[in-house]
Motif scaffolding. Structure first.
Motif, PDB file in Angstrom:
ATOM      1  N   GLN A   7     -20.246 -24.968 -28.269  1.00 33.27           N
ATOM      2  CA  GLN A   7     -20.340 -24.898 -26.903  1.00 33.27           C
ATOM      3  C   GLN A   7     -19.243 -25.819 -26.247  1.00 33.27           C
ATOM      4  N   ILE A   8     -18.905 -26.907 -27.029  1.00 29.71           N
ATOM      5  CA  ILE A   8     -17.777 -27.934 -26.246  1.00 29.71           C
ATOM      6  C   ILE A   8     -16.340 -27.102 -26.595  1.00 29.71           C
ATOM      7  N   ASP A 175     -24.067 -24.133 -19.182  1.00 31.68           N
ATOM      8  CA  ASP A 175     -24.654 -24.293 -20.664  1.00 31.68           C
ATOM      9  C   ASP A 175     -24.347 -25.604 -21.307  1.00 31.68           C
ATOM     10  N   THR A 176     -23.019 -26.152 -21.177  1.00 26.32           N
ATOM     11  CA  THR A 176     -22.651 -27.442 -21.756  1.00 26.32           C
ATOM     12  C   THR A 176     -23.548 -28.475 -21.336  1.00 26.32           C
ATOM     13  N   ILE A 177     -23.478 -28.877 -20.073  1.00 30.97           N
ATOM     14  CA  ILE A 177     -24.213 -29.744 -19.516  1.00 30.97           C
ATOM     15  C   ILE A 177     -25.865 -29.556 -20.058  1.00 30.97           C
ATOM     16  N   GLU A 178     -26.316 -28.684 -19.939  1.00 25.67           N
ATOM     17  CA  GLU A 178     -27.808 -28.529 -20.401  1.00 25.67           C
ATOM     18  C   GLU A 178     -27.976 -28.687 -22.050  1.00 25.67           C
ATOM     19  N   MET A 179     -26.982 -28.140 -22.885  1.00 24.75           N
ATOM     20  CA  MET A 179     -26.852 -28.557 -24.075  1.00 24.75           C
ATOM     21  C   MET A 179     -26.917 -30.092 -24.306  1.00 24.75           C
ATOM     22  N   VAL A 180     -25.761 -30.532 -23.646  1.00 25.72           N
ATOM     23  CA  VAL A 180     -25.767 -32.231 -23.867  1.00 25.72           C
ATOM     24  C   VAL A 180     -26.979 -32.941 -23.643  1.00 25.72           C
ATOM     25  N   LYS A 181     -27.618 -32.397 -22.540  1.00 28.59           N
ATOM     26  CA  LYS A 181     -28.920 -33.076 -22.226  1.00 28.59           C
ATOM     27  C   LYS A 181     -30.014 -32.786 -23.182  1.00 28.59           C
ATOM     28  N   ALA A 182     -29.840 -31.958 -23.901  1.00 26.02           N
ATOM     29  CA  ALA A 182     -31.129 -31.425 -24.958  1.00 26.02           C
ATOM     30  C   ALA A 182     -30.780 -32.130 -26.290  1.00 26.02           C
ATOM     31  N   VAL A 183     -29.476 -32.712 -26.438  1.00 21.83           N
ATOM     32  CA  VAL A 183     -29.248 -33.281 -27.745  1.00 21.83           C
ATOM     33  C   VAL A 183     -30.049 -34.409 -27.717  1.00 21.83           C
ATOM     34  N   GLU A 184     -30.725 -34.957 -28.930  1.00 19.44           N
ATOM     35  CA  GLU A 184     -31.716 -35.791 -29.231  1.00 19.44           C
ATOM     36  C   GLU A 184     -31.034 -36.932 -29.925  1.00 19.44           C
ATOM     37  N   VAL A 185     -30.859 -38.309 -29.444  1.00 20.77           N
ATOM     38  CA  VAL A 185     -30.018 -39.288 -29.750  1.00 20.77           C
ATOM     39  C   VAL A 185     -31.004 -40.134 -30.599  1.00 20.77           C
TER      40      VAL A 185
END
Length: 186
Positions: A7-8, A175-185
């Motif tokens: 995605q990035i 989609d990139t913003i949504e995917m980054v938001k969903a990444v668990e840290v």
């Protein structure tokens, strides 16, 4: 992890495409001149974030994947190829004589075969990059803010002539913003 990398890379292709929408004369008379003032051999290869990417792509391309992971591997490698093609297309459009500042500087005898810490600093200074730790919320806020500006420009002012249609580009950015938001840290 391959999915977020894919995605990035797609987003990078959109950014290259967006960058390539800049009029050639503006690029030549304003941006390129300003880059050269920072350094005669200014290069995008001086982005510290870029340094590990070619090695990682080679590593991913040579890795034997399980049948379940093979489609993700292929999607990642395809996104990388598209990103490289988008970058080359922008370079051909904005620098049709194929003489990057780096190539011109090397031709003039300036030794730029090894990238030094100062080159990373020059790149960051040109693009106003401040490499300090930020919170996850600050990262997401700033990413959303910047991509919103690009999206607004795409909707109202820019016609992409490269890899993606405006609709596709806007979808990729969202989609990139949504995917980054969903990444668990962790």
């Amino acid at each position: 992890k391959l999915a977020i990398g894919t995605q990035i890379l797609k987003s990078c292709s959109v950014v290259f495409d967006y960058t390539g929408s800049c009029p050639n004369d503006f690029y030549q008379q304003q941006i390129r001149v300003f880059m050269a003032l920072f350094h005669r051999g200014f290069s995008g290869m001086w982005a510290i974030d870029y340094r590990p990417i070619p090695r990682l792509v080679r590593q991913i391309s040579r890795t034997e994947c399980t049948p379940e992971l093979k489609p993700q591997q292929e999607a990642f490698l395809s996104a990388y190829r598209v990103s490289q093609e988008a970058h080359i297309a922008v370079a051909k459009k904005l620098v049709p004589e194929n003489a990057s500042l780096l190539k011109a500087a090397k031709k003039d005898g300036i030794d730029l075969n090894s990238i030094k810490k100062e080159h990373f600093m020059i790149f960051d200074a040109f693009f106003l990059i401040n490499r300090t730790p930020v919170s996850r919320n600050d990262l997401i806020y700033n990413l959303e803010k910047r991509l919103a500006v690009v999206a607004e420009d795409l909707k109202n002012n820019i016609t992409l002539a490269g890899v993606f249609s405006t609709t596709e580009a806007l979808g990729i950015l969202q989609d990139t913003i949504e995917m980054v938001k969903a990444v668990e840290v962790h």
